[in-house]
Design a protein around this motif. Structure first.
Motif, short mmCIF file in Angstrom:
data_model
loop_
_atom_site.label_atom_id
_atom_site.label_comp_id
_atom_site.label_asym_id
_atom_site.label_seq_id
_atom_site.Cartn_x
_atom_site.Cartn_y
_atom_site.Cartn_z
N MET A 1 0.81 -1.22 0.00
CA MET A 1 0.00 0.00 0.00
C MET A 1 0.85 1.27 0.00
SD MET A 1 -3.58 -0.44 1.77
CE MET A 1 -3.21 0.08 3.42
N ASN A 2 2.12 1.11 -0.44
CA ASN A 2 2.98 2.29 -0.34
C ASN A 2 2.88 3.22 -1.53
OD1 ASN A 2 3.98 1.64 2.14
ND2 ASN A 2 5.51 0.24 1.28
N LYS A 3 2.41 2.72 -2.63
CA LYS A 3 2.34 3.56 -3.83
C LYS A 3 0.98 3.38 -4.49
CE LYS A 3 5.65 4.98 -7.34
NZ LYS A 3 4.68 5.34 -8.35
N LEU A 4 0.43 4.50 -4.95
CA LEU A 4 -0.86 4.45 -5.61
C LEU A 4 -0.67 3.81 -6.99
CD1 LEU A 4 -3.55 5.54 -4.54
CD2 LEU A 4 -3.15 7.61 -5.89
N GLU A 188 -15.93 1.28 -1.02
CA GLU A 188 -15.44 2.04 0.14
C GLU A 188 -14.09 1.50 0.60
OE1 GLU A 188 -16.43 4.99 1.67
OE2 GLU A 188 -17.39 4.91 -0.28
N LEU A 189 -13.95 0.16 0.55
CA LEU A 189 -12.65 -0.43 0.93
C LEU A 189 -11.56 0.03 -0.02
CD1 LEU A 189 -12.96 -4.24 1.80
CD2 LEU A 189 -12.25 -2.38 3.30
N PHE A 190 -11.88 0.03 -1.30
CA PHE A 190 -10.90 0.46 -2.30
C PHE A 190 -10.50 1.92 -2.06
CE2 PHE A 190 -9.61 2.15 -6.44
CZ PHE A 190 -8.69 1.20 -6.86
N ARG A 191 -11.52 2.74 -1.79
CA ARG A 191 -11.28 4.16 -1.53
C ARG A 191 -10.39 4.34 -0.29
NH1 ARG A 191 -14.24 9.32 0.02
NH2 ARG A 191 -15.68 8.29 1.43
N THR A 192 -10.68 3.57 0.75
CA THR A 192 -9.87 3.65 1.98
C THR A 192 -8.42 3.29 1.69
OG1 THR A 192 -11.80 3.09 3.30
CG2 THR A 192 -9.67 2.76 4.35
N ARG A 193 -8.24 2.23 0.90
CA ARG A 193 -6.87 1.81 0.59
C ARG A 193 -6.13 2.91 -0.19
NH1 ARG A 193 -5.66 -3.65 -2.80
NH2 ARG A 193 -6.24 -2.33 -4.56
N CYS A 194 -6.81 3.49 -1.16
CA CYS A 194 -6.18 4.57 -1.94
C CYS A 194 -5.86 5.76 -1.03
CB CYS A 194 -7.12 5.07 -3.03
SG CYS A 194 -7.43 3.91 -4.35
N LEU A 199 -2.56 9.83 1.85
CA LEU A 199 -2.14 10.52 3.08
C LEU A 199 -0.61 10.50 3.20
CD1 LEU A 199 -2.65 11.74 5.96
CD2 LEU A 199 -2.72 9.39 6.79
N TRP A 200 -0.02 9.32 3.04
CA TRP A 200 1.44 9.22 3.18
C TRP A 200 2.16 9.94 2.05
CZ3 TRP A 200 3.47 8.55 7.58
CH2 TRP A 200 2.77 7.84 8.56
N HIS A 201 1.59 9.87 0.86
CA HIS A 201 2.20 10.59 -0.27
C HIS A 201 2.26 12.09 0.04
CE1 HIS A 201 2.80 12.03 -4.41
NE2 HIS A 201 1.81 12.87 -4.18
N ASN A 202 1.16 12.63 0.54
CA ASN A 202 1.10 14.07 0.83
C ASN A 202 2.04 14.45 1.98
OD1 ASN A 202 -0.68 14.99 -1.13
ND2 ASN A 202 -2.48 14.50 0.07
N LEU A 203 2.09 13.60 3.00
CA LEU A 203 2.97 13.90 4.14
C LEU A 203 4.44 13.89 3.70
CD1 LEU A 203 1.37 11.88 7.08
CD2 LEU A 203 1.58 14.37 6.91
N LYS A 204 4.78 12.87 2.93
CA LYS A 204 6.17 12.74 2.45
C LYS A 204 6.55 13.94 1.59
CE LYS A 204 8.28 9.19 0.01
NZ LYS A 204 8.17 7.91 -0.65
N GLN A 235 -6.27 17.80 2.88
CA GLN A 235 -4.89 17.96 3.34
C GLN A 235 -4.51 16.75 4.21
OE1 GLN A 235 -2.65 20.25 2.53
NE2 GLN A 235 -4.11 21.31 1.22
N PRO A 236 -3.21 16.45 4.30
CA PRO A 236 -2.79 15.34 5.18
C PRO A 236 -2.78 15.80 6.63
CG PRO A 236 -0.88 16.36 4.18
CD PRO A 236 -2.07 17.09 3.62
#
Ligand SMILES: [Fe+2]
Length: 364
Positions: A1-4, A188-194, A199-204, A235-236
């Motif tokens: 789940m590290n990359k979209l 909804e599960l798919f959306r949560t995973r994305c 979130l991590w992409h934006n924080l990084k 926003q993250p």
């Protein structure tokens, strides 16, 4: 789940636009476009606007964005707007803007009409500009019951943040037949995973921007985007994430049951849904059902990304919900317009209604 995981191949959702002798989308294109709208929730009409028309649209956008008194939109990301990472604002109902909107509506009448009746209101006409350093929006649905369109008035690359969509995730009665009894839950599960990945992409990205020469952070921007208590759904923001105050994505959506399902159903999710990212060329118009899962990505290029955008209601709209969910310009609020009004009013095009560089595509 590290990359979209996003596909750049949008060919299955594209229809090259061909106009008939009246300057409207030809019948064969209409049939293809309607099939895509029904099946996937979107259609990408390439070459719908001539270069001259796209240039005119860009002129209207520039005129609006250059106006210090422009009417900023209250959606997307207010924080990005505040720090000049995005500039989402509504266009006034001036004759040139209305004529440009009318050109799009009249050309696409046969694709829009099955969804929107003549009395149904024009909800907004906006311009969506994003700059380097903007955040990647969370995958979300816009308020239901609307047909929205984006017109590319210049080439938009993936790096500039062409919109991402999850085809087939529009809400409709047949969703269970198409995706199985758990259709909505799986979406909804798919959306949560994305959104976890986003979130991590934006924080990084924000962390990297602390020392960036190309997109340096403004004073207070890091705090506002990561820890502020102010409302912003894209926003993250860890404070609002932890407190469950973000309706798009928050800690309360990551309970043990959901995490287990995300793990157990990971392969099924991969088979059912996929993200695509558009990179529309100048003159391309994207039509989509508003409740289709989508997001405006971050702009990772130095060139601004600009779209002309408009939304039409598929039915009666309660004014409060309209004004909360969309951003009509004060001139549109004062004098509402319907789809029918736009079909009846003069267009931007030359009197023939057919732009020069579409002439070779005419069908008799
Ligand atoms: Fe949206």
């Amino acid at each position: 789940m590290n990359k979209l995981k996003v596909s750049s191949d949008t060919s299955a959702f594209e229809v090259p636009a061909v106009l008939d002798e009246t300057g409207k989308l030809a019948n064969d294109c209409v049939r293809q476009a309607l099939a895509m709208m029904d099946t996937h929730g979107l259609v990408i009409l390439t070459g719908l606007l001539s270069d001259a028309e796209a240039d005119a649209g860009l002129g209207l956008i520039r005129q609006t964005v250059d106006d210090p008194d422009r009417n900023r939109c209250a959606f997307a990301s207010q924080t990005d707007n505040r720090y000049q990472r995005r500039d989402f604002c509504s266009l006034p109902s001036s004759p040139p803007v209305t004529q440009f909107a009318a050109t799009l509506c009249q050309r696409l009448e046969a694709v829009i009409s099955p969804y929107c009746g003549r009395p149904h209101p024009l909800l907004e006409v906006t311009t969506l500009t994003s700059y380097l350093g903007s955040s990647h929006q969370y995958i979300h649905r816009d308020p239901s019951g609307v047909i929205s369109m984006f017109a590319a008035v210049e080439d938009v690359s993936e790096q500039q943040g062409g919109t991402v969509f999850v085809p087939g995730t529009q809400l409709f009665d047949g969703a269970k037949h198409k995706h199985g009894a758990e259709a909505t839950a799986m979406m909804e599960l798919f959306r949560t995973r994305c959104n976890y990945t986003i979130l991590w992409h934006n924080l990084k990205k924000l962390w990297g921007m602390r020392k960036s020469a190309e997109a340096p952070l403004a004073s207070g921007e890091f705090f506002d985007r990561v820890f502020s208590t102010k409302w912003d759904e894209h926003q993250p923001n860890l404070t609002r994430f932890a407190l469950g105050k973000n309706s798009q994505f928050s800690l309360r959506m990551l309970g043990p049951g959901t995490l287990w399902k995300l793990y157990r159903r990971r392969k099924a999710l991969d088979k059912m849904f996929a993200l695509i990212q558009t990179a529309p060329g100048k003159g391309t118009v994207i039509l989509y059902q508003s409740d289709l899962l989508h997001a405006g990505p971050d702009n990772r290029a130095p060139q601004p990304r600009r779209f002309f955008s408009m939304s039409l209601a598929r039915g009666f709209v309660e004014p409060k919900l309209w004004h909360d969910g969309y951003s009509p310009h004060p001139t549109l609020k004062a004098q509402p317009m319907s789809f029918g009004d736009l079909l009846d009013c003069p267009t931007h095009s030359a009197p023939s209604g057919v732009p020069d560089d579409h002439a070779e595509a005419l069908v008799s």
